[in-house]
Motif scaffolding. Structure first.
Motif, PDB file in Angstrom:
ATOM      1  N   GLN B 280      12.173  51.504  79.757  1.00  0.00           N
ATOM      2  CA  GLN B 280      11.840  51.654  78.348  1.00  0.00           C
ATOM      3  C   GLN B 280      12.506  50.562  77.518  1.00  0.00           C
ATOM      4  O   GLN B 280      11.941  50.063  76.547  1.00  0.00           O
ATOM      5  N   LYS B 281      13.701  50.183  77.942  1.00  0.00           N
ATOM      6  CA  LYS B 281      14.392  49.144  77.175  1.00  0.00           C
ATOM      7  C   LYS B 281      13.611  47.833  77.215  1.00  0.00           C
ATOM      8  O   LYS B 281      13.505  47.125  76.225  1.00  0.00           O
ATOM      9  N   ARG B 282      13.059  47.508  78.378  1.00  0.00           N
ATOM     10  CA  ARG B 282      12.254  46.281  78.479  1.00  0.00           C
ATOM     11  C   ARG B 282      11.013  46.391  77.608  1.00  0.00           C
ATOM     12  O   ARG B 282      10.630  45.443  76.934  1.00  0.00           O
ATOM     13  N   LEU B 283      10.371  47.556  77.621  1.00  0.00           N
ATOM     14  CA  LEU B 283       9.174  47.716  76.803  1.00  0.00           C
ATOM     15  C   LEU B 283       9.533  47.597  75.324  1.00  0.00           C
ATOM     16  O   LEU B 283       8.767  47.054  74.534  1.00  0.00           O
ATOM     17  N   LEU B 284      10.708  48.092  74.985  1.00  0.00           N
ATOM     18  CA  LEU B 284      11.177  47.925  73.612  1.00  0.00           C
ATOM     19  C   LEU B 284      11.353  46.447  73.299  1.00  0.00           C
ATOM     20  O   LEU B 284      11.029  45.973  72.213  1.00  0.00           O
ATOM     21  N   ASP B 285      11.877  45.694  74.286  1.00  0.00           N
ATOM     22  CA  ASP B 285      11.995  44.236  74.129  1.00  0.00           C
ATOM     23  C   ASP B 285      10.654  43.637  73.713  1.00  0.00           C
ATOM     24  O   ASP B 285      10.551  42.873  72.770  1.00  0.00           O
ATOM     25  N   TYR B 286       9.604  43.996  74.477  1.00  0.00           N
ATOM     26  CA  TYR B 286       8.313  43.356  74.231  1.00  0.00           C
ATOM     27  C   TYR B 286       7.747  43.756  72.874  1.00  0.00           C
ATOM     28  O   TYR B 286       7.110  42.971  72.189  1.00  0.00           O
ATOM     29  N   ASP B 287       8.029  44.995  72.501  1.00  0.00           N
ATOM     30  CA  ASP B 287       7.504  45.468  71.222  1.00  0.00           C
ATOM     31  C   ASP B 287       8.269  44.853  70.046  1.00  0.00           C
ATOM     32  O   ASP B 287       7.729  44.659  68.975  1.00  0.00           O
ATOM     33  N   SER B 288       9.550  44.566  70.276  1.00  0.00           N
ATOM     34  CA  SER B 288      10.367  44.011  69.188  1.00  0.00           C
ATOM     35  C   SER B 288      10.108  42.538  68.962  1.00  0.00           C
ATOM     36  O   SER B 288      10.421  42.010  67.904  1.00  0.00           O
ATOM     37  N   CYS B 289       9.585  41.879  69.966  1.00  0.00           N
ATOM     38  CA  CYS B 289       9.478  40.426  69.881  1.00  0.00           C
ATOM     39  C   CYS B 289       8.594  40.014  68.727  1.00  0.00           C
ATOM     40  O   CYS B 289       7.487  40.520  68.560  1.00  0.00           O
ATOM     41  N   LEU B 290       9.092  39.067  67.928  1.00  0.00           N
ATOM     42  CA  LEU B 290       8.348  38.629  66.764  1.00  0.00           C
ATOM     43  C   LEU B 290       7.569  37.355  67.016  1.00  0.00           C
ATOM     44  O   LEU B 290       6.928  36.844  66.112  1.00  0.00           O
ATOM     45  N   TRP B 291       7.636  36.855  68.235  1.00  0.00           N
ATOM     46  CA  TRP B 291       6.971  35.623  68.599  1.00  0.00           C
ATOM     47  C   TRP B 291       7.506  34.470  67.732  1.00  0.00           C
ATOM     48  O   TRP B 291       6.778  33.567  67.348  1.00  0.00           O
ATOM     49  N   CYS B 292       8.810  34.507  67.440  1.00  0.00           N
ATOM     50  CA  CYS B 292       9.378  33.480  66.563  1.00  0.00           C
ATOM     51  C   CYS B 292       9.522  32.148  67.282  1.00  0.00           C
ATOM     52  O   CYS B 292       9.653  31.106  66.649  1.00  0.00           O
ATOM     53  N   GLY B 293       9.545  32.181  68.616  1.00  0.00           N
ATOM     54  CA  GLY B 293       9.542  30.935  69.363  1.00  0.00           C
ATOM     55  C   GLY B 293      10.872  30.235  69.487  1.00  0.00           C
ATOM     56  O   GLY B 293      10.945  29.128  69.999  1.00  0.00           O
ATOM     57  N   ARG B 294      11.965  30.860  69.046  1.00  0.00           N
ATOM     58  CA  ARG B 294      13.255  30.172  69.197  1.00  0.00           C
ATOM     59  C   ARG B 294      13.589  30.012  70.674  1.00  0.00           C
ATOM     60  O   ARG B 294      14.220  29.032  71.069  1.00  0.00           O
ATOM     61  N   CYS B 295      13.171  30.985  71.451  1.00  0.00           N
ATOM     62  CA  CYS B 295      13.440  30.894  72.891  1.00  0.00           C
ATOM     63  C   CYS B 295      12.633  29.749  73.480  1.00  0.00           C
ATOM     64  O   CYS B 295      13.126  28.994  74.315  1.00  0.00           O
TER      65      CYS B 295
END
Lengths: 251, 651, 295
Positions: B280-295
Motif C-alpha cells: 500500500q505504501k508503494r501505491l501511495l507513492d504512485y498516487d502522491s507523485c506530482l510528475w514534477c520531474g525533479r527525479c
C-alpha cells in the motif's frame, strides 16, 4: 519422447592463465567447479526440445558425488531426473562405458545430447564413442534440431558454413554454441523444485581404458614482451607500427 | 468601520450548510484514493527503520519538516518560494475564514482592535496577495514549462483547479473591496482599500453576488480537490509521514524457506509484476507523485538518453493505478525491461523527491520479479550474475587470480581473537587490476599506522551485485555463507574498501543475522588522521572529489573523505557533489552493461576533468574503474585515484 | 608406419596431414571423402563418393582392418569429429584428438584446460586414430593427382539435405597471411565494417572472437579460438579482444600479434608483440589511412 543430456562438472574454465596451477597433472582442486560451457548449451537445447515436443529430459553425468549440487542446475533449467554414475576416470572409453550403463538403465532413450567438448579435457570424443557403443547415429557440432515425421532433422555448423542433415532412429548429437542456445537462468522456484527431483546414483564400472600412456602434463611458458606504442599522435603511431611490421618482415 | 460578518448577506449561514455536501464529496473523493491504495499488500514492519521521533508507523519529524513545512521543495528556490506563498497564504486565509465562522457562532471577538487590524485585515490581505502570486507563478509556468514537467509526460488536470482557486481569491478581494466601497475603508486592509478606490460606491447587489459566488466557488474547489492533482495536499504529507527517512533502499528479507515446502501455493511471488503485488505504501507513492520531474532531472540514466526515467516509471504506475489495472501483468513491459535495468540505484531520484517517494524500491521490485521469477536479465549482467553464482565473484573473464593483488606484499591473515579489524578486500578490488592498487595502498596505510588487522584467506563477494540485479536468493546464499564464517571467527569490526561492501554489511546483513561494526576505508583513514596515527603533509595539488553514491548519498559519509583530501591537497568541488553527486554509472549491475546513449561515466568524467583539478579522487573501486575508463575519452593522462592511493603516496 | 589419411578433398587440410603422417615415418595413403581428383602422390588412394562423413565409418573400418593400417590421420574439424570416435570403437583402437605436436617416437601432444596446459601421450597400441589440429603443421606440397579406388557405399545412415556456405567476404581465414580480428570491444555489428575496410586494403581476412560471435556481430565461421578456427597468419590484429586463453589457443601459431585495446591490463597484451592502448575507433582509421598511403 525421451531425451538424455550428458553434463560434466569441470574445474572453473575461466581461471586466468596466470593463476592456473596443476597438481598431479590435473587442475588444482581449489578452483570452483561448474558444469561445462558447451554442456550448458546442450542442456538448454534439451530443455527447448522438451518444451517443444513434451519430451522427458534426463540428465546424465559421470563424476563425483559432491557434484550433485552443481548438477542440480541442469535440473533447475528443465531436467526431469538426474542420473549420476560415480567414478573418476579420465579415459574416454571408460567414461563412455559408464554413460552407456546409465543410458541403458534409463531405457528407451531416443536422443542423447552432449556438449561439443568438455572444458577440461577438450577432447570432444566421448560422445561419438558412446554413440558407436550404443549403435546410435552420431553427428557433431549441431545447432538446430527438429523432429519431423518420425525422423530427426538437424543443422550442423562446419568450417565453411552449415548443412542440413536427416536421420531416422536414435542418435547422439554434440551441440555447439549459438545465440539461440545460450543457457537460461533458472527461476528461483525451479531451483527449489530441482532439490525435490529424484537423483539416481550408480556405482561406476571399471571399463577398459584405451592403451595410451599419459607421459606428462605441463603448463606452457608464455614468453612475449609487448612493445607498447605511444598514443599522442594516432597518425604517427599508425606509421610507426607499419614501419616496425615491415622491419620484422611480418608485412 | 468595524466589519460585520455576513454584512449584506441574508441567510448567510446557508453557505455553511452547503459546506456539508462539499465536505462529503471531498471525503468521498479521498475515500476513492484509499480504495485504490488499499488494494496493495500490507507493509512489513521490518521495512520501517527505527528512528527517534517515530510514533507507530509515523515519522513525526519527517512529517513536520518534509510533509508540512515542505523543506525539499525549496531546493528549487523560486518554485519553493511560490509554493510557500501559495500554501501558507491559503493556510492563513483558511484560518481567517474559520475565525469569521467562529465569530458568527460563538461571538469570538476577532473583529476588534489590533488583532482585527493586523491579522484579519493586513495579514490576510497580504496572504491573499502571496497566494495569488504563487498561483500565477504556477499557472504562467505551464505556458512554457521547464523540460522536467513535460518529459516524458505532462500531468494533466492542473489548470482547472488552479483557475478555480484563482477565482476564489479574486472574488475574495472583490468582496472586501465592494464591502469597503459601501462601508468605508477598513484599517490596514490595504488591498481591499486600494481596489475599493476604483469601484462605484454602495453596490450591494454586486457584493452579494460576489459573496455567494466566492462561497460556492470555494466549496466547489474543496470538493474538487481529490479529483485533481491538488489531492497532493492530503497525500503528500501522509506519504512523507510514512516514508522511512533512511537514505537508500532496504528491500526487506524474503523467507526462502517457504520454497522448500511441498505446497507450491505457499511460495510467495518474488518481486512485483503487477500493481497488486506492491504494498500500500508503494501505491501511495504512485498516487502522491506530482510528475514534477525533479527525479528525472537528476537521474544519470535519464540525462544520458537511456530508456529509464524515474518519473516515467511513476507516470506509468500512476496511470495504471488510476485506471484500476491492479492485475494487469503487462505492467513490467509497459515500464520496459531495458528501463528497469538501466537504473544504477544511485537514489538521486529519491533524494530529490519532495513527496518522499521511493522510486528505486519500485524499480528493484520489478527487477526481482524479472530475474527471480521470469529469468529475464540483460545478457552481460546475466553473465556477471552467473559468474557470481558459479565462482562467487561477478568478474567473469578476469585475468587476475585471487591472490594477485597482494603479490610481493606481506599481508597478515585475520587471527580470531587477535586481529582487531577484518580488512575486507571485496571482489572488485581483488579481480580488477586497476582497483587492486586500492588494497595495496590501504595495507601500506594500515601498516604505517600500526593497526591490528588481517584479511581472509579466501577472497569473496558480499553478494551486493546480486542484490542490485534483483537476485535476492543469490544474495542471501552468499551473505549467509559470509555471516557463518564471520560468526565462527568472531569477527566484530570490518574495514571495507568498497562502499557497496559497506552498504551490504551495514544495511543488509543484520536482518540475516550478521551484525558487525563496519567502517569504510575513507572514513577509517580520516579516523587515523584525527587520532594522529598518520602524519600527512598537504601538497599543492588540487584534488576534485567524486562522492560515490553508496558512500555519500546513500550512507551520508560526506565530510570524512573531504577531511582526508584537505589533509593532502587542495580540494575543488564539482558542480554536482555531496548529496547531489552524479553517479559514475557503475551501480545497479550496470558495470556490466552495454550502454545506450551517452555513457554515464563519460558524462561524469567530463564534469570532473572540467574542474581543472590535478587529480580526481574517489573512494569506491567501481567509481575508480568507471571514471578511469570515462576519462579516456578526454585525456591520455591518468587522473583518477582512490583516496587510499593518494594518502599512501606519502609513505 | 602404415598410415591412412581420411579427409575431404581440400589441399591444405590434406597437406597438413601428409606432413604429420611423415613424422611417423613413411608416406601416408589416403581415403578421400567426396568427388574429384585427389591432389598429391600416394601409394594407395581410395575414394568414397559421399557427402556425409559419418556414412563412411563402417567402410573405412573394414578397409583399415583389411589393409592393416596402423595410424589413421584425421583433421580436428567437423569431419574429423564426425568420424574419429566411432571409427576407433569399430577398430577397438585408441583415439587421441586435437593433436598439436607429434614426435617420431610415437609421442603426441595435445592441449588441456582450454590451452592452459599441454599433455603428452605415448601411443602403445595400433591401429590408433588421431585428429590433428589445423595450422599446427605446414601443409606439404602436393604434386599431381593419384587415381583412386572407389569404395562401396556405406550405409545411408545420415541423409544429406542441403548445404549453406557462408560467403566469406574476402580471403578465408585459413589462407590469410594477415588477419584483422574483432572482439567484444567492437561494440556493435556495424563496427565490423571498419575492420573489413582495413582488411580490404591489404588483402587480409576478418575474424572474430567468441565474444563477438555470441553477440551475433560475426558469423560463427569467423570465430577464431580453441573452438573456432585455428589460424597461423604472419600478422594478427586483435582489436577489442581481451585475450582469454581459449582465444589465444586459436592464435598460438600467429607470428606477430598486434593488440589494440582500451584496457591496458587486458590479457591479450601478454601475448602481443605490439600493443596500442586506445579506442580502436581512433586507431583503425589512422592505420587504414597509413596503409592506403603506402600503396
Amino acid at each position: 519422447m525421451h531425451i538424455a543430456v550428458l553434463a560434466k562438472v569441470v574445474p572453473d574454465y575461466e581461471v586466468p592463465a596466470g593463476d592456473f596451477e596443476l597438481v598431479g597433472g590435473r587442475a588444482h582442486s581449489r578452483y570452483t567447479r561448474m558444469i561445462g560451457l558447451y554442456d550448458e548449451n546442450a542442456i538448454e537445447t534439451g530443455v527447448q526440445l522438451k518444451e517443444k515436443y513434451g519430451a522427458t529430459l534426463s540428465v546424465i553425468s559421470y563424476g563425483k558425488t559432491e557434484d550433485v549440487s552443481l548438477l542440480r542446475k541442469a535440473v533447475a533449467m528443465g531436467g526431469d531426473t538426474l542420473n549420476l554414475v560415480i567414478g573418476e576416470s579420465d579415459d574416454p572409453y571408460v567414461i563412455a562405458a559408464n554413460l552407456k550403463m546409465a543410458v541403458e538403465k534409463l531405457g528407451n532413450v531416443d536422443l542423447i545430447l552432449a556438449g561439443q567438448q568438455s572444458a577440461d579435457m577438450d577432447r570432444g570424443i566421448v560422445h561419438s564413442i558412446l554413440a558407436e557403443m550404443l549403435g546410435y547415429s552420431f553427428l557433431p557440432k549441431i545447432a538446430f534440431i527438429e523432429f519431423d515425421q518420425g525422423g530427426w532433422k538437424v543443422r550442423q555448423i562446419h568450417e565453411n558454413g552449415s548443412r542440413e542433415l536427416e536421420f531416422k532412429g536414435k542418435g547422439v548429437l554434440s551441440i555447439t554454441s549459438i545465440p539461440e542456445n545460450v543457457p537460461r537462468i533458472p527461476a528461483v522456484r525451479s531451483i527449489f523444485a530441482a532439490k525435490k527431483k529424484p537423483v539416481d546414483k550408480m556405482e561406476g564400472i571399471l571399463g577398459a581404458p584405451m592403451n595410451v600412456e599419459e607421459l606428462s602434463v605441463q603448463i606452457p611458458r608464455m614468453e612475449s614482451v609487448c612493445e607498447f606504442l605511444p598514443m599522442e599522435d594516432v597518425g604517427q603511431t599508425a606509421k610507426l607500427l607499419l614501419a616496425k611490421l615491415r622491419e620484422g618482415r611480418y608485412l | 468601520m468595524i466589519r460585520i460578518p455576513y454584512w449584506n448577506i441574508s441567510y448567510g449561514i446557508l453557505i455553511d450548510a452547503f459546506a456539508l455536501p462539499a465536505m462529503a464529496v471531498l471525503i468521498y473523493g479521498l475515500y476513492g484514493h484509499w480504495k485504490k491504495i488499499r488494494q496493495g499488500k500490507l507493509r512489513l514492519k521490518s521495512a520501517l527503520a527505527d528512528m527517534p521521533g517515530k510514533i507507530g508507523p509515523v515519522y513525526v519529524p519527517a512529517l513536520i519538516t518534509k510533509g508540512i513545512l515542505g523543506s525539499k521543495i525549496y531546493r528549487k528556490l523560486f518554485t519553493g518560494i511560490a509554493h510557500g506563498a501559495l500554501f501558507w497564504g491559503m493556510g492563513a486565509l483558511a484560518v481567517g475564514t474559520t475565525l469569521v465562522f467562529l465569530n458568527v457562532l460563538f461571538k469570538i471577538p476577532v473583529f476588534e482592535g489590533a488583532f482585527n487590524r493586523w491579522f484579519m485585515s493586513f495579514f490576510l490581505d497580504l496572504s491573499g496577495l502571496a497566494a495569488l502570486a504563487g498561483l500565477l507563478f504556477f499557472l504562467l509556468r505551464r505556458l512554457s514549462p521547464p523540460e522536467r514537467l513535460v518529459k516524458p509526460k505532462e500531468r494533466p488536470g492542473f489548470v482547472p483547479p488552479v483557475c478555480l482557486l484563482g477565482a476564489v481569491i479574486l472574488t475574495g478581494f472583490l468582496i472586501e473591496a465592494f464591502r469597503i466601497a459601501a462601508n468605508g475603508p477598513e484599517p490596514h486592509a490595504f488591498v481591499g482599500n486600494f481596489i475599493a478606490g476604483f469601484l462605484p460606491a454602495g453596490n450591494a447587489v454586486a457584493h452579494r453576488a460576489l459573496w455567494w459566488s466566492h462561497g460556492l466557488l470555494s466549496l466547489a474547489f474543496i470538493a474538487y480537490i481529490p479529483f485533481s492533482p491538488l489531492v497532493h495536499i492530503f497525500l503528500v504529507p501522509v506519504n512523507t509521514a510514512l516514508a522511512s527517512p533512511l537514505p537508500g533502499t532496504r528491500m526487506g528479507v524474503i523467507d526462502f524457506s517457504s520454497f522448500d515446502s511441498e505446497d507450491a501455493g505457499e511460495m510467495p511471488a518474488l518481486g512485483c509484476a503487477k500493481l497488486a503485488d506492491f504494498t500500500q505504501k508503494r501505491l501511495l507513492d504512485y498516487d502522491s507523485c506530482l510528475w514534477c520531474g525533479r527525479c528525472h532531472e537528476v537521474c544519470p540514466a535519464a540525462s544520458t538518453g537511456k530508456p529509464l526515467s524515474p518519473k516515467g516509471v511513476m507516470v506509468t504506475l500512476a496511470e495504471k493505478l488510476a485506471a484500476g489495472g491492479f492485475d494487469d501483468e503487462g505492467l513490467i513491459d509497459a515500464v520496459g525491461e531495458n528501463a528497469i535495468f538501466a537504473c544504477t540505484t544511485c537514489t538521486a531520484c529519491m533524494e530529490a523527491c519532495p513527496a518522499c517517494i521511493n522510486q528505486p524500491k519500485t524499480i528493484l521490485k520489478f527487477r526481482q520479479n524479472l530475474v527471480m521469477e521470469q529469468s529475464r536479465i540483460p545478457e552481460l549482467m546475466g553473465k556477471a550474475m552467473n559468474s557470481l553464482e558459479q565462482r562467487q565473484h561477478p568478474f567473469f573473464g578476469t585475468g587476475a587470480g585471487p591472490k594477485d593483488w597482494s603479490k610481493g606484499l606481506e599481508v597478515p591473515v585475520f587471527e580470531p581473537g587477535e586481529s582487531q579489524y577484518l580488512l575486507w578486500i571485496g571482489c572488485a578490488v581483488t579481480y580488477e587490476e586497476r582497483a587492486q592498487k586500492i588494497a595495496r595502498a590501504m595495507v601500506k596505510i594500515l601498516e604505517a599506522a600500526g593497526v591490528s588487522y588481517g584479511i581472509l584467506e579466501e577472497s569473496r563477494c558480499t553478494g551486493d551485485p546480486a542484490k542490485q540485479m534483483g537476485n535476492e536468493f543469490l544474495f542471501s546464499e552468499l551473505a549467509k555463507t559470509n555471516i557463518e564464517e564471520f560468526n565462527e571467527m568472531g569477527v566484530k569490526k570490518i574495514i571495507t574498501l568498497c562502499p557497496h561492501c559497506y552498504n551490504s554489511f551495514s544495511r543488509h546483513y543484520p536482518p540475516l543475522g550478521g551484525t558487525y561494526e563496519i567502517t569504510p576505508h575513507a572514513v577509517f583513514i580520516q579516523q587515523l588522521i584525527s587520532a594522529r596515527k598518520l602524519k600527512l603533509s598537504a601538497g599543492g595539488e588540487t584534488i576534485s572529489y567524486h562522492d560515490p553514491c553508496y558512500l555519500g548519498r546513500r550512507n551520508r559519509f560526506l565530510d570524512e573523505p573531504r577531511s582526508v583530501i584537505d589533509a593532502i591537497g587542495k580540494r575543488i568541488e564539482m558542480p554536482r557533489s555531496g548529496m547531489e553527486s552524479f553517479c559514475c554509472g557503475g551501480g545497479g549491475g550496470n558495470y556490466w552493461a552495454e550502454e545506450e546513449g551517452t555513457r554515464i561515466n563519460q558524462a561524469r568524467s567530463k564534469e570532473a576533468l572540467d574542474t581543472g583539478a590535478d587529480r580526481i579522487a574517489t573512494a569506491c573501486p567501481f567509481c575508480l574503474l568507471m571514471i578511469t575508463d570515462g576519462s579516456k575519452k578526454f585525456t591520455e593522462a591518468q587522473k583518477a585515484f582512490d583516496i587510499a592511493e593518494l594518502v599512501a603516496e606519502q609513505f | 608406419m602404415k598410415s591412412l589419411i581420411i579427409e575431404i578433398i581440400d589441399p591444405k587440410r590434406i597437406g597438413e596431414l601428409v606432413t604429420a603422417g611423415r613424422i611417423f615415418g613413411g608416406a601416408p595413403d589416403i581415403l578421400a571423402i567426396g568427388k574429384g581428383g585427389i591432389p598429391g602422390a600416394y601409394g594407395k588412394a581410395y575414394q568414397a563418393d559421399e557427402l556425409v562423413a559419418a556414412n563412411i565409418v563402417d567402410v573405412a573400418a573394414e578397409l583399415i582392418q583389411r589393409e592393416g593400417y596402423e595410424v589413421i590421420l584425421l583433421s580436428a574439424t567437423t569431419v574429423g569429429a564426425e568420424i574419429a570416435g566411432r571409427l576407433s570403437v569399430a577398430l577397438k583402437a585408441p583415439v587421441i584428438s586435437e593433436i598439436i605436436g607429434i614426435a617420431a617416437d610415437m609421442t603426441v601432444k595435445r592441449p588441456l584446460y582450454g590451452g592452459k596446459a599441454v599433455a603428452q601421450y605415448k601411443i602403445n597400441k595400433f591401429p590408433v586414430v588421431l585428429t590433428i589440429r589445423r595450422k599446427y603443421f605446414e601443409p606439404a606440397v602436393l604434386e599431381g593427382t593419384t587415381p583412386a579406388v572407389s569404395l562401396g557405399a556405406g550405409g545411408a545412415g545420415i541423409t544429406f539435405v542441403s548445404e549453406e556456405e557462408i560467403k566469406t567476404e574476402g580471403i578465408p581465414l585459413e589462407d590469410a597471411d594477415i588477419i584483422i580480428s574483432g572482439g567484444r570491444g567492437i561494440g556493435a555489428k556495424e563496427n565490423f565494417t571498419m575492420l573489413r575496410e582495413m582488411a580490404g586494403i591489404v588483402n587480409a581476412a576478418v575474424g572474430a572472437s567468441r565474444g563477438a560471435v555470441d553477440e551475433g556481430w560475426a558469423a560463427p565461421t569467423m570465430q577464431i579460438g580453441q573452438t573456432g578456427n585455428i589460424v597461423a597468419p604472419s600478422v594478427y590484429f586483435a582489436v577489442g579482444i581481451s585475450g582469454a586463453s581459449q582465444h589465444l589457443a586459436g592464435i598460438a601459431n600467429a607470428k606477430c600479434v598486434v593488440a589494440i585495446n582500451k584496457d591496458e591490463e587486458a590479457n591479450i597484451f601478454k601475448r602481443a608483440r605490439f600493443g596500442i592502448v586506445a579506442d580502436y575507433k581512433t586507431v583503425l582509421p589512422a592505420l587504414t589511412k597509413a596503409l592506403k598511403e603506402e600503396q
